[in-house]
Scaffold this motif. Structure first.
Motif, PDB file in Angstrom:
ATOM      1  N   TYR A  51       0.830  -1.204   0.000  1.00  0.00           N
ATOM      2  CA  TYR A  51       0.000   0.000   0.000  1.00  0.00           C
ATOM      3  C   TYR A  51       0.869   1.261   0.000  1.00  0.00           C
ATOM      4  O   TYR A  51       0.563   2.245  -0.686  1.00  0.00           O
ATOM      5  N   TYR A  54       2.214   1.849  -3.421  1.00  0.00           N
ATOM      6  CA  TYR A  54       1.131   2.427  -4.234  1.00  0.00           C
ATOM      7  C   TYR A  54       0.969   3.917  -3.942  1.00  0.00           C
ATOM      8  O   TYR A  54       0.811   4.725  -4.863  1.00  0.00           O
ATOM      9  N   LEU A  55       1.039   4.295  -2.645  1.00  0.00           N
ATOM     10  CA  LEU A  55       0.896   5.708  -2.258  1.00  0.00           C
ATOM     11  C   LEU A  55       2.177   6.500  -2.490  1.00  0.00           C
ATOM     12  O   LEU A  55       2.199   7.712  -2.287  1.00  0.00           O
TER      13      LEU A  55
ATOM     14  N   GLU B   3      -6.756   0.370  -2.512  1.00  0.00           N
ATOM     15  CA  GLU B   3      -7.442   0.850  -1.310  1.00  0.00           C
ATOM     16  C   GLU B   3      -7.837  -0.337  -0.440  1.00  0.00           C
ATOM     17  O   GLU B   3      -7.739  -0.287   0.783  1.00  0.00           O
ATOM     18  N   GLY B   6      -4.974  -1.562   1.507  1.00  0.00           N
ATOM     19  CA  GLY B   6      -4.790  -0.685   2.662  1.00  0.00           C
ATOM     20  C   GLY B   6      -5.705  -1.073   3.808  1.00  0.00           C
ATOM     21  O   GLY B   6      -5.286  -1.098   4.968  1.00  0.00           O
ATOM     22  N   TYR B   7      -6.954  -1.394   3.476  1.00  0.00           N
ATOM     23  CA  TYR B   7      -7.906  -1.809   4.507  1.00  0.00           C
ATOM     24  C   TYR B   7      -7.518  -3.153   5.112  1.00  0.00           C
ATOM     25  O   TYR B   7      -7.575  -3.336   6.333  1.00  0.00           O
ATOM     26  N   SER B  57      -7.759  11.687  10.476  1.00  0.00           N
ATOM     27  CA  SER B  57      -7.972  10.447   9.734  1.00  0.00           C
ATOM     28  C   SER B  57      -8.722   9.446  10.616  1.00  0.00           C
ATOM     29  O   SER B  57      -8.179   8.913  11.578  1.00  0.00           O
ATOM     30  N   GLN B  59      -9.835   6.438   9.870  1.00  0.00           N
ATOM     31  CA  GLN B  59      -9.305   5.075   9.784  1.00  0.00           C
ATOM     32  C   GLN B  59      -8.070   4.905  10.668  1.00  0.00           C
ATOM     33  O   GLN B  59      -7.931   3.910  11.369  1.00  0.00           O
TER      34      GLN B  59
END
Lengths: 85, 85
Positions: A51, A54-55, B3, B6-7, B57, B59
């Motif tokens: 991740y 990717y970021l 995404e 990431g989760y 944030s 999350q």
């Protein structure tokens, strides 16, 4: 100020597994360590690295790779020392 | 897609301490757990929560609070069970 807290957080969580890795390597005692925890944790860390790539976040990749460098050996030691019993 | 990774990463690292907390609570065995690791890790997690609040944030705060909910009791158990010896 808050940026500094972010860095402290990253350094702490990335390096926190070092004492555990040293302790486990020295004592070879994995009795009270949870295999499932380290399986889930290492898989999660690997996902964080992907991740982070990717970021394109250097800090995210760096901190998580450092963390993996110590949590992965702990996982390997748990599997190795448990199988030797 | 990324995404989702990431989760998955967040869920894995946040919940990974649950099996360790259960194992330690049941066995009351903290012999091979590193006190220093959990001290550094919990302090780092607390910093992540503060940093997450600063970044607003949801999350970040959520995942790290969940993680703290399990890693902090492990730290307390290590201190408690080691002091009882």
């Amino acid at each position: 100020m808050f940026e500094l807290i972010g860095y402290i957080a990253g350094i702490c969580t990335a390096t926190s597994f070092i004492p555990q890795a040293i302790k486990t390597f020295r004592s070879k005692d994995v009795e009270s360590l949870s295999l499932i925890m380290y399986l889930i944790f290492n898989f999660g860390m690997l996902c964080w690295v992907v991740y982070g790539i990717y970021l394109q976040s250097v800090q995210m990749v760096l901190f998580n790779v450092i963390c993996l460098c110590f949590s992965l050996p702990i996982l390997c030691m748990i599997i190795f020392f448990k199988s030797k019993k």
